[in-house]
Each structure stands twice: as structure tokens, then as C-alpha cells.
Design a protein around this motif. Structure first.
Motif, PDB file in Angstrom:
ATOM      1  N   ILE A 148     -22.402  13.290  27.837  1.00 43.12           N
ATOM      2  CA  ILE A 148     -21.096  13.386  28.501  1.00 43.12           C
ATOM      3  C   ILE A 148     -19.973  12.952  27.568  1.00 43.12           C
ATOM      4  O   ILE A 148     -19.098  12.156  27.937  1.00 43.12           O
ATOM      5  N   ASN A 149     -19.976  13.496  26.345  1.00 37.36           N
ATOM      6  CA  ASN A 149     -18.889  13.217  25.393  1.00 37.36           C
ATOM      7  C   ASN A 149     -18.610  11.724  25.242  1.00 37.36           C
ATOM      8  O   ASN A 149     -17.447  11.309  25.178  1.00 37.36           O
ATOM      9  N   ALA A 150     -19.687  10.942  25.166  1.00 41.31           N
ATOM     10  CA  ALA A 150     -19.510   9.482  25.040  1.00 41.31           C
ATOM     11  C   ALA A 150     -18.514   8.964  26.084  1.00 41.31           C
ATOM     12  O   ALA A 150     -17.648   8.145  25.785  1.00 41.31           O
ATOM     13  N   TRP A 151     -18.714   9.459  27.326  1.00 43.96           N
ATOM     14  CA  TRP A 151     -17.863   9.082  28.462  1.00 43.96           C
ATOM     15  C   TRP A 151     -16.376   9.293  28.140  1.00 43.96           C
ATOM     16  O   TRP A 151     -15.501   8.550  28.597  1.00 43.96           O
ATOM     17  N   CYS A 152     -16.102  10.286  27.306  1.00 45.60           N
ATOM     18  CA  CYS A 152     -14.716  10.688  26.965  1.00 45.60           C
ATOM     19  C   CYS A 152     -13.967   9.665  26.116  1.00 45.60           C
ATOM     20  O   CYS A 152     -12.762   9.819  25.892  1.00 45.60           O
ATOM     21  N   LEU A 153     -14.651   8.645  25.602  1.00 42.38           N
ATOM     22  CA  LEU A 153     -13.936   7.659  24.780  1.00 42.38           C
ATOM     23  C   LEU A 153     -13.406   8.245  23.466  1.00 42.38           C
ATOM     24  O   LEU A 153     -12.335   7.832  23.010  1.00 42.38           O
ATOM     25  N   PRO A 154     -14.100   9.222  22.841  1.00 47.37           N
ATOM     26  CA  PRO A 154     -13.516   9.808  21.619  1.00 47.37           C
ATOM     27  C   PRO A 154     -12.224  10.575  21.892  1.00 47.37           C
ATOM     28  O   PRO A 154     -11.499  10.926  20.962  1.00 47.37           O
ATOM     29  N   TYR A 155     -11.927  10.848  23.155  1.00 48.65           N
ATOM     30  CA  TYR A 155     -10.631  11.439  23.503  1.00 48.65           C
ATOM     31  C   TYR A 155      -9.658  10.346  23.945  1.00 48.65           C
ATOM     32  O   TYR A 155      -8.469  10.422  23.663  1.00 48.65           O
ATOM     33  N   ALA A 156     -10.180   9.361  24.656  1.00 52.37           N
ATOM     34  CA  ALA A 156      -9.296   8.323  25.198  1.00 52.37           C
ATOM     35  C   ALA A 156      -8.725   7.433  24.091  1.00 52.37           C
ATOM     36  O   ALA A 156      -7.546   7.073  24.131  1.00 52.37           O
ATOM     37  N   ALA A 157      -9.555   7.098  23.094  1.00 56.21           N
ATOM     38  CA  ALA A 157      -9.076   6.182  22.033  1.00 56.21           C
ATOM     39  C   ALA A 157      -7.858   6.765  21.305  1.00 56.21           C
ATOM     40  O   ALA A 157      -6.851   6.067  21.149  1.00 56.21           O
ATOM     41  N   PRO A 158      -7.892   8.049  20.876  1.00 56.13           N
ATOM     42  CA  PRO A 158      -6.678   8.583  20.236  1.00 56.13           C
ATOM     43  C   PRO A 158      -5.512   8.795  21.200  1.00 56.13           C
ATOM     44  O   PRO A 158      -4.356   8.759  20.771  1.00 56.13           O
ATOM     45  N   VAL A 159      -5.787   8.998  22.495  1.00 59.20           N
ATOM     46  CA  VAL A 159      -4.686   9.052  23.463  1.00 59.20           C
ATOM     47  C   VAL A 159      -3.933   7.718  23.411  1.00 59.20           C
ATOM     48  O   VAL A 159      -2.706   7.668  23.376  1.00 59.20           O
ATOM     49  N   ALA A 160      -4.701   6.619  23.390  1.00 61.20           N
ATOM     50  CA  ALA A 160      -4.092   5.285  23.468  1.00 61.20           C
ATOM     51  C   ALA A 160      -3.694   4.727  22.111  1.00 61.20           C
ATOM     52  O   ALA A 160      -2.984   3.736  22.034  1.00 61.20           O
ATOM     53  N   GLY A 161      -4.210   5.325  21.040  1.00 60.50           N
ATOM     54  CA  GLY A 161      -3.955   4.775  19.708  1.00 60.50           C
ATOM     55  C   GLY A 161      -4.828   3.576  19.394  1.00 60.50           C
ATOM     56  O   GLY A 161      -4.500   2.749  18.537  1.00 60.50           O
ATOM     57  N   ALA A 162      -5.960   3.472  20.097  1.00 61.96           N
ATOM     58  CA  ALA A 162      -6.884   2.365  19.831  1.00 61.96           C
ATOM     59  C   ALA A 162      -7.713   2.673  18.585  1.00 61.96           C
ATOM     60  O   ALA A 162      -8.064   3.830  18.339  1.00 61.96           O
TER      61      ALA A 162
END
Ligand code: AMP
Length: 540
Positions: free
Chosen positions: A235-249
Motif C-alpha cells: 500500500i505505497n508504504a501507507w502513502c508516507l513517500p507522498y506525505a513526507a514531500p507534501v509536508a517537507g519532512a
């Protein structure tokens, strides 16, 4: 009459996420464990450049929008670039679970019609075994330089990722298209028979990514460093590879090293603040800390789910190690997080035991997702925290139908999860059981029906049944019941050996019990509940 809003109509596309990160957080680091060992370090700006170069390289291979690109790979920076290059080009990123049986891998690669498969060198033996059965794949791309790309006997068209992108610069405009187009494909092996594909749209992933950054979910911002241990093939690593760049983390990708010692070292050296993974991973990490008297210096929060997070582990994380557990529920069909067990302000001021008990439940549905529990007739049961039924879910990132399926998977507009749950008056949902005939072990599924079918193929077996038995490390492990044919001799080792040749190694049951008969109900079905209550204790 309704009035149209007068805002721009800009699609939510995944290419927008990496370009956002490159433009706003261009110097924020992405750190990745290479498959051959060392850490690789670069920035979101570098990642975007290389994603554009890969997009050009895939086009040069003749792939067109709508094509599918497979991956059999760890969490690493090249896999991340592929996430954006493939989906951003209007192609579909099909992440394959390397733990599937090779026959199932062949099935999903062919079913998805993968034209290129990206793989990590670790999986070269797997590729050797399946390549000949995947005629549509025109290139097998090893996520490495040429020096770390193995030759695989009998497999033509192997190319090193770095050689593939080398001829291409990053002068590339991402195409714009409807946000409802498919971006990523992930198969669930959660049921019997062939795996079924969940085809996520750009919109679904983008909305999920934005959602999970929220303070009440996993809380990502430029101040955080996030380590997704959950695999990019799940499941796309629970979408974290998308969420981190959204947040700039800052993003830290652990590659193949998922044992407690390696994770601890990475968490400390990269000053990870937030992590996410299935409970089994956390058992391994905590065991390492316990054994060596270690402490976290920066980690404050961890997201978990995929199976129930044990209360004792939640308490240990919080009370001994100062790490807050965020316990969520979701499934392949829900593009990651659908409910989350974060505490309200009032709950946060309760005593430790009460707080941990709340977190051990699966929590409230996040905005965008609705949940209800229904009885056998489909009627909604009261939200009283006691009445059980099947959990139904609907929302902006919930599957409507499986990939290539003719019909909808929904019942009256809701997705039936196969999980048995209760919902309390305050909205907190708790998973109680499962109607799905599957066993979840270390976050991965074993189909009990597939195992039973494999067992009855043995000439001495008349009937077979498999149940999941609680296991302290793996959550559940399979226990096989066998009724022998009259006059046949069969030893435990023989049937286990027979199964080992037919199913993935980790599917082989931990134990076998020979019974004279299986309990059978009125409709002729084996009564697994009876087997569970009689024999379903705990494996040690
Ligand atoms: P998967 O599609 O492999 O992610 O599996 C999804 C299934 O895992 C759900 O339908 C549940 O049966 C189970 N699951 C996921 N999260 C949890 C959780 N927090 N607690 C209990 N079971 C869970």
C-alpha cells in the motif's frame, strides 16, 4: 439554483507533490539505505531531477501513458524516484510484494500487464525464476549502478537503473490529466484465489497524503524526520513517500535492513522523529532496545497498523521509551489510513492505562472516510461499543471495484471490509474479528483456503482445515488440521514438506494436528469457529 464555485480547476497529480517538495523544500534530505549497504543521501530537489530523467528514459523505452511499470523493491531512493516518474507520466506504478509465491508474482505481473519491472539486486533469484513466464516485460531494471547489477542467467534485457537514466537530462514537463486517472496498483492477497488489484487514482493518493500529515494522524511537517518501515510494496508504504514531500519532512528509507539493530542505528544516526510499521517490526526494535539498555534520543511518535497493536507494546513504547503510538486501521482497498486511534484532549489527560486502552482500539475515521457496522441483513447496528457486525467503509480513497473486475465491489455504496468491528458512541471503532478466511502473519496474508487446497492435493489427505493461532512475534501463525484417508499413513514432516514445495516458505504451518473428523455445519462448511475455540490457543 446551485452556484458553481469560481476557483481554478487544477488536478491533484502526484507529479505536483515532488515538484512542490523540490521548489519549497529543495534542500531537505532524503536518506536511503542502498541494497548493497551504504547510506545514500540527497535532497528533494535531486529526487525531482532524477524522477524527470527516469520519466524521459521510460518514454524512450516506448512506454506510453496508461502503461504499467512493476517494482519488486525495498524502500530506497530509486524506488521513490520511480513512484513519481511512473505515475507523473500518466503510467501506473505497480508495486509487487516479493513475499508472494513466485506463481502469484507471475500472475500479478501478467494481470497488470507490466512492461518494465524495476527490481533490487536482492530479488535477482526471484527474477530468474519468473522472467520467462512474463512475456510482456520488455526490460528488467535493477535499481543500482552497473557495478551492482547482477547478470541473471537466462534473463535478457537486464539494465542498470543508472545506465537507463544516464543519457537523459531533466528537461521534462509533467503531463496534466484528470486526477481520477490510475497512479499506482497494489494487489491484495487477502482472500482466496488470485490476488486482486487496487488501482489508486492520483486524487485518492494525494488526498490521503495530505490527510496523514495532520497532527491528529501522524503529524508531519518540516520539523519532522520520518522513517517508513512499512514497505513501499505494501500500500505505497501507507502513502508516507507522498506525505513526507507534501509536508517537507526529511525522509529516511531503510532499504533491506529491517532488523531491530539496523533500525535503531538508522533512527539514531538520522535523528528520526516519526516512524511507521506493522507491530511485528516494533517487537523486533523494542527487543533490541531492551536487550541492550538503549533509549531513543529523537523518536517521539510511531504509526502502526496492519494488524492489532498489542496493548503491552503500546504501553512499553509510551511508558518506557517515551514514544507515542498512533494506531490506525486500513487495508489495501483503502489507500492506507482510514481510521486512527489518536487521543482527544480530554482523553490525553487520562491515566496511562486508560490512554493505552483507547489507543489499542482502531480509532475514529479520518475526514473523508465514513464507517458503519452492519448485521447479517445489512442493517446498521447501534454505536454502542458492544454490538458487533461487519465494518463497512466509504470515502474519497476507498476502492470501488478491483482492477479489471466487471462489477462493483460495493454493497449499497459501501465497501465491505471483511472485518468484524464495534463502534462506540464517541466514534471509536474496534476490530474484534475477521470474516475473511485468512491469517495475518507479520503484516502479510496467508490464505487458509489456498493452504487447505494445497494440503488436500496430498494423496493421503481426505480433508484439511487451517486456522490462525495467536503468536507472540508474528501476531498469527497457521495451524493445519488433517483428516487422513482411511488406511493411509502420513507424518507431520511429510505433509509440511509437501506444502513447502507448493507454497511460499513462510506460509508453511507451524504445526499439524491429525483429527478423525472436522466439525462440519449445516451447509457442509467446516466450522472453523469450533476449531478456533478448541485449539486456537497461542503458539510459543
Ligand atoms: P492489508 O490489505 O494487507 O493491509 O490488510 C488489511 C487488513 O488488515 C484489514 O482488513 C484488517 O483485517 C487488518 N488490519 C489492518 N489494520 C489493523 C489494525 N490496526 N488492527 C487489527 N487489524 C488490522
Amino acid at each position: 439554483m446551485l452556484k458553481h464555485g469560481l476557483m481554478m480547476d487544477r488536478p491533484l497529480l502526484l507529479s505536483g507533490i515532488i515538484e512542490h517538495a523540490a521548489a519549497q523544500f529543495g534542500t531537505v534530505e532524503v536518506v536511503s539505505r542502498e541494497t548493497h549497504g551504504p547510506l545514500h543521501r540527497y535532497t528533494y530537489a535531486d529526487c525531482a531531477v532524477r524522477a524527470r530523467r527516469l520519466a524521459k528514459a521510460l518514454a524512450a523505452l516506448g512506454l506510453e501513458p496508461g502503461a504499467t511499470v512493476g517494482s519488486i523493491a525495498w524502500n530506497n531512493h530509486r524506488h521513490l524516484e520511480a513512484y513519481y516518474a511512473v505515475s507523473g507520466s500518466g503510467m501506473v506504478m505497480h508495486t509487487c510484494n516479493p513475499r508472494l509465491h513466485p506463481q502469484q508474482l507471475v500472475y500479478i505481473i501478467n494481470h497488470a500487464e507490466d512492461e518494465v519491472v524495476l527490481f533490487d539486486a536482492t530479488f535477482a533469484p526471484l527474477i530468474k525464476g519468473i522472467a520467462a513466464a512474463c512475456p510482456k516485460v520488455r526490460a528488467w531494471v535493477c535499481l543500482a549502478e552497473a557495478a551492482h547489477t547482477p547478470a541473471i542467467e537466462g534473463v535478457a534485457h537486464i539494465v542498470a537503473y543508472e545506465d537507463l537514466i544516464a543519457p537523459h537530462d531533466d528537461a521534462f514537463e509533467w503531463p496534466s490529466f484528470d486526477e481520477r486517472m490510475g497512479a499506482a496498483l497494489c494487489y491484495t492477497s487477502g482472500t482466496t484465489g488470485n490476488p486482486k488489484g487496487a488501482l489508486y487514482s492520483h486524487r485518492a493518493i494525494a488526498l490521503n497524503a495530505i490527510t496523514i500529515c495532520n497532527p491528529g494522524i501522524i503529524c508531519l511537517s518540516t520539523r519532522e524526520t520520518v522513517l517508513p518501515v512499512v514497505p513501499m510494496f505494501h500500500i505505497n508504504a501507507w502513502c508516507l513517500p507522498y506525505a513526507a514531500p507534501v509536508a517537507g519532512a526529511k525522509l529516511v528509507l531503510p532499504g533491506p535492513k529491517l532488523d531491530g539493530a539496523s533500525l535503531y542505528e538508522l533512527i539514531e544516526s538520522e535523528r528520526v522523529t516519526v516512524s511507521a510499521g506493522v507491530p511485528t517490526i516494533w517487537q523486533g526494535l523494542i527487543a533490541h532496545l531492551d536487550a541492550h539498555g538503549l533509549r531513543f534520543s529523537t523518536m517521539v511518535r510511531t504509526g502502526t497498523g496492519g494488524s492489532a497493536m498489542p496493548l503491552a507494546l503500546i504501553a512499553k513504547f509510551a511508558d518506557e521509551y517515551g514514544v507515542e503510538v498512533r494506531h490506525g486501521w486500513g487495508m489495501t482497498e483503502t489507500t492506507a489510513v482510514a481510521t486512527m486511534g489518536a487521543l482527544t484532549g480530554a482523553e490525553a489527560s487520562l491515566g496511562a492505562a486508560e490512554r493505552h486502552a483507547i489507543v489499542s482500539k482502531q480509532g475514529r475515521s479520518v475526514f473523508g472516510i465514513e464507517i458503519k457496522v452492519v448485521d447479517a441483513n445489512g442493517a446498521t447496528v447501534p454505536r454502542d461499543g458492544a454490538t458487533q457486525g461487519e465494518l463497512m467503509v466509504r470515502g474519497q480513497w476507498i476502492l470501488e471495484r478491483y482492477f479489471k473486475a466487471e462489477g462493483s465491489a460495493l454493497i449499497d455504496g459501501w465497501f465491505p471490509t471483511g472485518d468484524i468491528a464495534t463502534i462506540a458512541a464517541d466514534g471509536v471503532m474496534q476490530i474484534r474479528d475477521r470474516t475473511k478466511d485468512v491469517i495475518k502473519t507479520g503484516g502479510e496474508w496467508i490464505s487458509s483456503i489456498d493452504l487447505e487446497n494445497a494440503a488436500v492435493a496430498h494423496p493421503a489427505v481426505a480433508m484439511a482445515a487451517v486456522i490462525g493461532v495467536k503468536h507472540p512475534k508474528w501476531d498469527e501463525r497457521p495451524l493445519l488440521f488433517v483428516v487422513k484417508k482411511p488406511g493411509q499413513a502420513l507424518e507431520k514432516a511429510e505433509i509440511l514438506d509437501f506444502l513447502a514445495q507448493r507454497v511460499a516458505k513462510w506460509w508453511v504451518p507451524d504445526d499439524v494436528m491429525f483429527l478423525d473428523a472436522l466439525p462440519v455445519g449445516g451447509t457442509g462448511k467446516v466450522q472453523k469457529n469450533e476449531l478456533r475455540s478448541k485449539y486456537g490457543g497461542t503458539f510459543s
